[in-house]
Design a protein around this motif. Structure first.
Motif, mmCIF file in Angstrom:
data_model
loop_
_atom_site.group_PDB
_atom_site.id
_atom_site.type_symbol
_atom_site.label_atom_id
_atom_site.label_comp_id
_atom_site.label_asym_id
_atom_site.label_seq_id
_atom_site.Cartn_x
_atom_site.Cartn_y
_atom_site.Cartn_z
ATOM 1 N N GLY A 142 0.787 -1.082 -0.449
ATOM 2 C CA GLY A 142 -0.202 0.014 0.161
ATOM 3 C C GLY A 142 1.291 1.162 -0.108
ATOM 4 N N LEU A 143 1.798 1.132 0.833
ATOM 5 C CA LEU A 143 2.908 2.625 0.919
ATOM 6 C C LEU A 143 3.420 2.855 -0.452
ATOM 7 C CD1 LEU A 143 4.059 1.593 4.564
ATOM 8 C CD2 LEU A 143 2.779 3.774 3.831
ATOM 9 N N TYR A 144 3.365 1.579 -1.014
ATOM 10 C CA TYR A 144 4.522 1.558 -2.444
ATOM 11 C C TYR A 144 3.320 2.203 -3.695
ATOM 12 C CZ TYR A 144 7.289 0.050 -6.931
ATOM 13 O OH TYR A 144 7.905 0.308 -7.978
ATOM 14 N N ALA A 145 2.216 1.367 -3.567
ATOM 15 C CA ALA A 145 1.196 2.345 -4.177
ATOM 16 C C ALA A 145 0.839 3.514 -3.911
ATOM 17 C CB ALA A 145 0.260 1.292 -4.489
ATOM 18 N N PHE A 146 0.608 4.104 -3.040
ATOM 19 C CA PHE A 146 0.510 5.478 -3.316
ATOM 20 C C PHE A 146 1.588 6.139 -3.701
ATOM 21 C CE2 PHE A 146 1.309 9.030 -0.505
ATOM 22 C CZ PHE A 146 -0.090 10.251 -0.175
ATOM 23 N N LEU A 147 3.431 5.753 -3.169
ATOM 24 C CA LEU A 147 3.701 6.843 -3.654
ATOM 25 C C LEU A 147 4.028 6.381 -5.746
ATOM 26 C CD1 LEU A 147 7.061 6.655 -1.175
ATOM 27 C CD2 LEU A 147 5.898 9.013 -1.755
ATOM 28 N N LEU A 148 3.829 5.639 -5.522
ATOM 29 C CA LEU A 148 4.334 5.359 -6.920
ATOM 30 C C LEU A 148 3.209 5.718 -7.909
ATOM 31 C CD1 LEU A 148 5.718 3.259 -9.246
ATOM 32 C CD2 LEU A 148 3.479 1.405 -9.134
ATOM 33 N N GLU A 149 1.409 5.797 -6.948
ATOM 34 C CA GLU A 149 1.144 6.942 -7.773
ATOM 35 C C GLU A 149 1.031 8.749 -8.532
ATOM 36 O OE1 GLU A 149 -2.968 7.512 -6.593
ATOM 37 O OE2 GLU A 149 -3.031 4.826 -6.408
ATOM 38 N N LYS A 150 2.866 8.664 -7.263
ATOM 39 C CA LYS A 150 3.144 9.903 -7.546
ATOM 40 C C LYS A 150 4.664 10.345 -8.376
ATOM 41 C CE LYS A 150 0.964 11.183 -3.421
ATOM 42 N NZ LYS A 150 -0.195 11.610 -4.348
ATOM 43 N N ASP A 151 5.089 9.405 -8.171
ATOM 44 C CA ASP A 151 6.712 8.916 -8.434
ATOM 45 C C ASP A 151 7.331 7.786 -8.545
ATOM 46 O OD1 ASP A 151 9.408 9.198 -7.922
ATOM 47 O OD2 ASP A 151 9.275 11.798 -7.239
ATOM 48 N N LEU A 165 13.412 1.282 3.097
ATOM 49 C CA LEU A 165 12.728 0.545 3.650
ATOM 50 C C LEU A 165 13.742 -0.675 4.216
ATOM 51 C CD1 LEU A 165 8.902 0.810 2.963
ATOM 52 C CD2 LEU A 165 9.659 1.129 5.576
ATOM 53 N N SER A 166 14.625 -1.465 3.107
ATOM 54 C CA SER A 166 15.609 -2.615 2.577
ATOM 55 C C SER A 166 16.393 -2.308 4.032
ATOM 56 C CB SER A 166 15.387 -2.745 1.838
ATOM 57 O OG SER A 166 16.105 -3.767 1.460
ATOM 58 N N LYS A 167 17.145 -1.430 3.602
ATOM 59 C CA LYS A 167 18.541 -0.599 3.944
ATOM 60 C C LYS A 167 17.807 -0.561 5.840
ATOM 61 C CE LYS A 167 20.980 1.521 1.231
ATOM 62 N NZ LYS A 167 21.759 2.813 0.849
ATOM 63 N N VAL A 201 12.667 4.475 10.364
ATOM 64 C CA VAL A 201 13.086 4.526 8.751
ATOM 65 C C VAL A 201 13.325 6.101 8.160
ATOM 66 C CG1 VAL A 201 13.221 3.669 6.073
ATOM 67 C CG2 VAL A 201 12.663 2.301 7.976
ATOM 68 N N SER A 202 14.315 6.596 8.546
ATOM 69 C CA SER A 202 14.067 8.594 7.910
ATOM 70 C C SER A 202 13.850 8.047 5.699
ATOM 71 C CB SER A 202 15.287 8.916 8.006
ATOM 72 O OG SER A 202 15.545 9.180 8.946
ATOM 73 N N PHE A 203 12.905 8.434 5.808
ATOM 74 C CA PHE A 203 12.755 9.052 3.877
ATOM 75 C C PHE A 203 12.067 10.588 4.085
ATOM 76 C CE2 PHE A 203 10.132 9.048 0.541
ATOM 77 C CZ PHE A 203 11.382 8.457 -0.925
ATOM 78 N N GLY A 204 13.239 11.275 3.161
ATOM 79 C CA GLY A 204 12.294 12.952 2.940
ATOM 80 C C GLY A 204 11.934 13.658 4.006
ATOM 81 N N ASN A 205 10.839 14.420 4.187
ATOM 82 C CA ASN A 205 10.876 15.191 5.616
ATOM 83 C C ASN A 205 10.363 14.091 6.759
ATOM 84 O OD1 ASN A 205 11.505 17.463 4.323
ATOM 85 N ND2 ASN A 205 10.086 17.989 3.204
ATOM 86 N N SER A 206 10.448 12.813 6.526
ATOM 87 C CA SER A 206 9.357 12.363 7.365
ATOM 88 C C SER A 206 9.820 11.053 7.396
ATOM 89 C CB SER A 206 8.373 12.147 7.673
ATOM 90 O OG SER A 206 7.532 11.396 6.282
ATOM 91 N N GLY A 207 9.241 10.271 7.481
ATOM 92 C CA GLY A 207 9.715 8.263 7.077
ATOM 93 C C GLY A 207 8.888 7.082 7.773
#
Length: 99
Positions: free
Chosen positions: A17-26, A37-39, A66-72
């Motif tokens: 679900g997290l991947y699909a959400f981002l996939l729609e955008k970029d 996340l894998s790291k 897991v840090s990612f962008g401005n949040s994670g």
């Protein structure tokens, strides 16, 4: 000692679900998020006890940040035994809580 990292079906659904959400955008951001996340999950293979406790009453239930962008992301996991860590849920840090 190296731990095996397992995923519950619910955690796999969370990741999808997290991947699909981002996939729609970029697509690039979606791939980078999965890589981050894998790291983080690789880190759990070596150091699961270094993550924060989710609740004081259960020292084996913990959260990986897991840090990612401005949040994670936050992964809820349980140290099952001396060789197994199970990811129970994964959410974005800006979500209300695990579902």
């Amino acid at each position: 000692m190296t731990f095996t990292v397992r995923f519950t079906p619910e955690a796999k659904e969370d990741l999808a679900g997290l991947y699909a959400f981002l996939l729609e955008k970029d697509l690039y951001a979606a791939e980078k998020a999965l890589n981050a996340l894998s790291k983080g999950f690789d880190f759990l293979r070596e150091f699961p006890f270094s993550c924060r406790k989710a609740i004081p009453e259960n020292p084996l239930l913990r959260e990986l940040l897991v840090s990612f962008g401005n949040s994670g992301y936050v992964a809820l996991f349980e140290i099952e035994d001396q060789s197994t860590v199970t990811i129970l849920a994964v959410r974005h840090q800006r979500e209300d809580d695990y579902y």
